[in-house]
Design a protein around this motif. Sequence first.
Motif, PDB file in Angstrom:
ATOM      1  N   VAL A  44       9.590  -6.262   7.424  1.00 34.71           N
ATOM      2  CA  VAL A  44       9.359  -5.658   6.118  1.00 34.71           C
ATOM      3  C   VAL A  44      10.351  -6.239   5.117  1.00 34.71           C
ATOM      4  O   VAL A  44      11.566  -6.054   5.246  1.00 34.71           O
ATOM      5  CB  VAL A  44       9.503  -4.123   6.177  1.00 34.71           C
ATOM      6  N   GLY A  45       9.835  -6.962   4.130  1.00 30.93           N
ATOM      7  CA  GLY A  45      10.660  -7.445   3.027  1.00 30.93           C
ATOM      8  C   GLY A  45      10.626  -6.422   1.910  1.00 30.93           C
ATOM      9  O   GLY A  45       9.564  -6.129   1.360  1.00 30.93           O
ATOM     10  N   ASP A  46      11.775  -5.859   1.572  1.00 27.20           N
ATOM     11  CA  ASP A  46      11.825  -4.700   0.686  1.00 27.20           C
ATOM     12  C   ASP A  46      12.671  -4.979  -0.556  1.00 27.20           C
ATOM     13  O   ASP A  46      13.885  -5.124  -0.464  1.00 27.20           O
ATOM     14  CB  ASP A  46      12.409  -3.510   1.458  1.00 27.20           C
ATOM     15  N   ASN A  47      12.014  -5.050  -1.729  1.00 28.60           N
ATOM     16  CA  ASN A  47      12.789  -5.161  -2.963  1.00 28.60           C
ATOM     17  C   ASN A  47      12.667  -3.905  -3.826  1.00 28.60           C
ATOM     18  O   ASN A  47      12.729  -3.949  -5.049  1.00 28.60           O
ATOM     19  CB  ASN A  47      12.427  -6.423  -3.772  1.00 28.60           C
ATOM     20  N   GLY A  48      12.533  -2.769  -3.141  1.00 27.43           N
ATOM     21  CA  GLY A  48      12.534  -1.477  -3.816  1.00 27.43           C
ATOM     22  C   GLY A  48      13.896  -0.816  -3.733  1.00 27.43           C
ATOM     23  O   GLY A  48      14.898  -1.450  -3.384  1.00 27.43           O
ATOM     24  N   GLN A  49      13.930   0.455  -4.027  1.00 25.31           N
ATOM     25  CA  GLN A  49      15.180   1.206  -3.969  1.00 25.31           C
ATOM     26  C   GLN A  49      15.639   1.362  -2.523  1.00 25.31           C
ATOM     27  O   GLN A  49      14.810   1.489  -1.619  1.00 25.31           O
ATOM     28  CB  GLN A  49      14.991   2.575  -4.618  1.00 25.31           C
ATOM     29  N   PRO A  50      16.939   1.336  -2.269  1.00 17.14           N
ATOM     30  CA  PRO A  50      17.451   1.460  -0.898  1.00 17.14           C
ATOM     31  C   PRO A  50      17.069   2.807  -0.283  1.00 17.14           C
ATOM     32  O   PRO A  50      17.037   3.828  -0.969  1.00 17.14           O
ATOM     33  CB  PRO A  50      18.969   1.352  -1.073  1.00 17.14           C
ATOM     34  N   GLY A  51      16.769   2.767   1.009  1.00 21.82           N
ATOM     35  CA  GLY A  51      16.585   4.007   1.738  1.00 21.82           C
ATOM     36  C   GLY A  51      15.218   4.255   2.331  1.00 21.82           C
ATOM     37  O   GLY A  51      15.013   4.066   3.549  1.00 21.82           O
ATOM     38  N   PRO A  52      14.222   4.680   1.531  1.00 21.78           N
ATOM     39  CA  PRO A  52      12.947   5.137   2.096  1.00 21.78           C
ATOM     40  C   PRO A  52      12.221   4.106   2.942  1.00 21.78           C
ATOM     41  O   PRO A  52      11.759   4.408   4.047  1.00 21.78           O
ATOM     42  CB  PRO A  52      12.128   5.513   0.855  1.00 21.78           C
ATOM     43  N   ALA A  53      12.089   2.875   2.460  1.00 24.41           N
ATOM     44  CA  ALA A  53      11.355   1.861   3.226  1.00 24.41           C
ATOM     45  C   ALA A  53      12.081   1.529   4.527  1.00 24.41           C
ATOM     46  O   ALA A  53      11.438   1.274   5.555  1.00 24.41           O
ATOM     47  CB  ALA A  53      11.161   0.599   2.390  1.00 24.41           C
ATOM     48  N   ALA A  54      13.407   1.508   4.493  1.00 22.98           N
ATOM     49  CA  ALA A  54      14.173   1.229   5.710  1.00 22.98           C
ATOM     50  C   ALA A  54      13.914   2.295   6.770  1.00 22.98           C
ATOM     51  O   ALA A  54      13.804   1.989   7.967  1.00 22.98           O
ATOM     52  CB  ALA A  54      15.665   1.154   5.377  1.00 22.98           C
ATOM     53  N   GLU A  55      13.794   3.540   6.332  1.00 25.25           N
ATOM     54  CA  GLU A  55      13.522   4.626   7.279  1.00 25.25           C
ATOM     55  C   GLU A  55      12.130   4.483   7.892  1.00 25.25           C
ATOM     56  O   GLU A  55      11.952   4.697   9.102  1.00 25.25           O
ATOM     57  CB  GLU A  55      13.653   5.970   6.564  1.00 25.25           C
ATOM     58  N   VAL A  56      11.151   4.126   7.072  1.00 22.67           N
ATOM     59  CA  VAL A  56       9.797   3.931   7.590  1.00 22.67           C
ATOM     60  C   VAL A  56       9.766   2.752   8.561  1.00 22.67           C
ATOM     61  O   VAL A  56       9.167   2.834   9.642  1.00 22.67           O
ATOM     62  CB  VAL A  56       8.803   3.697   6.435  1.00 22.67           C
ATOM     63  N   ALA A  57      10.423   1.660   8.194  1.00 21.91           N
ATOM     64  CA  ALA A  57      10.454   0.491   9.076  1.00 21.91           C
ATOM     65  C   ALA A  57      11.068   0.852  10.430  1.00 21.91           C
ATOM     66  O   ALA A  57      10.548   0.463  11.488  1.00 21.91           O
ATOM     67  CB  ALA A  57      11.238  -0.636   8.409  1.00 21.91           C
ATOM     68  N   ALA A  58      12.160   1.589  10.410  1.00 21.97           N
ATOM     69  CA  ALA A  58      12.824   1.978  11.660  1.00 21.97           C
ATOM     70  C   ALA A  58      11.908   2.831  12.525  1.00 21.97           C
ATOM     71  O   ALA A  58      11.893   2.704  13.761  1.00 21.97           O
ATOM     72  CB  ALA A  58      14.117   2.725  11.343  1.00 21.97           C
ATOM     73  N   ALA A  59      11.118   3.696  11.903  1.00 24.07           N
ATOM     74  CA  ALA A  59      10.220   4.575  12.660  1.00 24.07           C
ATOM     75  C   ALA A  59       9.159   3.789  13.411  1.00 24.07           C
ATOM     76  O   ALA A  59       8.633   4.269  14.430  1.00 24.07           O
ATOM     77  CB  ALA A  59       9.558   5.572  11.706  1.00 24.07           C
ATOM     78  N   PHE A  60       8.852   2.581  12.943  1.00 22.46           N
ATOM     79  CA  PHE A  60       7.830   1.758  13.599  1.00 22.46           C
ATOM     80  C   PHE A  60       8.425   0.538  14.291  1.00 22.46           C
ATOM     81  O   PHE A  60       7.704  -0.403  14.638  1.00 22.46           O
ATOM     82  CB  PHE A  60       6.776   1.330  12.578  1.00 22.46           C
ATOM     83  N   GLY A  61       9.722   0.552  14.512  1.00 25.37           N
ATOM     84  CA  GLY A  61      10.364  -0.552  15.214  1.00 25.37           C
ATOM     85  C   GLY A  61      10.271  -1.868  14.483  1.00 25.37           C
ATOM     86  O   GLY A  61      10.237  -2.932  15.100  1.00 25.37           O
ATOM     87  N   ALA A  62      10.246  -1.814  13.160  1.00 27.65           N
ATOM     88  CA  ALA A  62      10.128  -3.028  12.350  1.00 27.65           C
ATOM     89  C   ALA A  62      11.506  -3.461  11.854  1.00 27.65           C
ATOM     90  O   ALA A  62      12.395  -2.650  11.634  1.00 27.65           O
ATOM     91  CB  ALA A  62       9.202  -2.784  11.167  1.00 27.65           C
ATOM     92  N   LEU A  63      11.646  -4.752  11.649  1.00 31.58           N
ATOM     93  CA  LEU A  63      12.857  -5.294  11.061  1.00 31.58           C
ATOM     94  C   LEU A  63      12.786  -5.097   9.553  1.00 31.58           C
ATOM     95  O   LEU A  63      11.800  -5.471   8.920  1.00 31.58           O
ATOM     96  CB  LEU A  63      12.978  -6.784  11.394  1.00 31.58           C
ATOM     97  N   HIS A  64      13.833  -4.527   8.974  1.00 27.19           N
ATOM     98  CA  HIS A  64      13.869  -4.268   7.539  1.00 27.19           C
ATOM     99  C   HIS A  64      14.801  -5.271   6.869  1.00 27.19           C
ATOM    100  O   HIS A  64      15.950  -5.421   7.263  1.00 27.19           O
ATOM    101  CB  HIS A  64      14.352  -2.844   7.261  1.00 27.19           C
ATOM    102  N   VAL A  65      14.268  -5.992   5.861  1.00 27.68           N
ATOM    103  CA  VAL A  65      15.042  -7.023   5.175  1.00 27.68           C
ATOM    104  C   VAL A  65      15.141  -6.657   3.693  1.00 27.68           C
ATOM    105  O   VAL A  65      14.167  -6.787   2.957  1.00 27.68           O
ATOM    106  CB  VAL A  65      14.389  -8.411   5.321  1.00 27.68           C
ATOM    107  N   PRO A  66      16.303  -6.194   3.228  1.00 24.65           N
ATOM    108  CA  PRO A  66      16.457  -5.901   1.796  1.00 24.65           C
ATOM    109  C   PRO A  66      16.408  -7.193   0.984  1.00 24.65           C
ATOM    110  O   PRO A  66      16.912  -8.229   1.401  1.00 24.65           O
ATOM    111  CB  PRO A  66      17.848  -5.258   1.713  1.00 24.65           C
ATOM    112  N   VAL A  67      15.795  -7.112  -0.190  1.00 27.15           N
ATOM    113  CA  VAL A  67      15.627  -8.284  -1.057  1.00 27.15           C
ATOM    114  C   VAL A  67      16.062  -7.905  -2.465  1.00 27.15           C
ATOM    115  O   VAL A  67      15.543  -6.944  -3.036  1.00 27.15           O
ATOM    116  CB  VAL A  67      14.162  -8.770  -1.077  1.00 27.15           C
ATOM    117  N   ALA A  68      16.982  -8.666  -3.044  1.00 27.83           N
ATOM    118  CA  ALA A  68      17.474  -8.367  -4.396  1.00 27.83           C
ATOM    119  C   ALA A  68      16.532  -8.893  -5.472  1.00 27.83           C
ATOM    120  O   ALA A  68      16.499  -8.365  -6.581  1.00 27.83           O
ATOM    121  CB  ALA A  68      18.873  -8.958  -4.580  1.00 27.83           C
ATOM    122  N   ARG A  69      15.758  -9.925  -5.167  1.00 26.88           N
ATOM    123  CA  ARG A  69      14.886 -10.538  -6.160  1.00 26.88           C
ATOM    124  C   ARG A  69      13.578  -9.752  -6.287  1.00 26.88           C
ATOM    125  O   ARG A  69      13.093  -9.208  -5.307  1.00 26.88           O
ATOM    126  CB  ARG A  69      14.581 -11.994  -5.796  1.00 26.88           C
TER     127      ARG A  69
END
Length: 322
Positions: A44-69
């Motif tokens: 999961v490439g995530d350029n949204g606000q920190p937190g919610p997407a990372a939690e969803v990714a973790a629930a499905f065993g997905a790698l969460h990659v924060p993106v500043a751009r």
Amino acid sequence: MMQPAPRATVSVVVPTCNRPALLREALASIRALEAPDLAFEIIVGDNGQPGPAAEVAAAFGALHVPVARAGAGAARNAALLRASAPYVAFLDDDDVWLPGHIRPHLRRLEAEPGLGIVFGQVITTSPELEPVYGPWPAELPADGAALLRRMLSGYFPQVGATVVRRSLVDSVGLFDEALLGDQDWDWQIRAVRRHGAAFVAVPGVHFRQRPAGTFDSLIARRIRFTRLVFRRHAPALGVSRLQALRLYFATVQGYYDAFLDGAQAHAARGDRRAAAGALLSAFRLMPHRAVKDAIRPTHLRAALVAVAQASRPLAAAGPGMR
């Protein structure tokens, strides 16, 4: 004795931005396809606000990659760079995979080493995932030159129904992050120009579409990028300027129709100002077509009648397109 988990066959690239509820649906649809013969590495490439997407990714065993751009292209690139499986698939965070997806693509790729990319079918749905159109396309040409021409005359492959070899990325490169729209179309065209392509007539994705009249400004912004990508790749077709112009108008035909749908939707709500704005956008996009359609019983003529009959006074209407 517990059996080890199967090695990931497919890396799945999922861009997201501040839509955790939709992301949850998307990731659930991916995991639902797993079985002993198939495992996914979800990134999961995530350029949204920190937190919610990372939690969803973790629930499905997905790698969460924060993106500043900003932009879907930046999110896809960040995830794509982490992909390690031999095949790569994609899914936008507001769409869902169907049960028949992936395996037909993989069978083609495994049976034909010369293929680099395989397209599938899509079913367009309402925001509530109710089917409204499709599956599409019904078919695609097998010849690479003919497929390229099809892509530059109105076929925008939905990225969620696309599977590629991971090795293809080394030659095609990453998504063009300067394109805030149509960066997936540009990337797929580059792939088709360099690698063998195939098509499987199997519906693979439920593709959410916004209701008519709710995304006029988004269409208007996207046209600029569509035009840029078309100009970038059209010379490869080797056609005359007149033929290229005809292909361009075929490419933007869908936008023209969407503006007319939007005009009718605005008129039905009594918003003559927004309806008139959508009509004006259609005229600006394809003036030659609009003039012809205005004097015949066409989609545009119906939109004009709807605007004329709108009950809400023009001066009292809300803001429309600018």
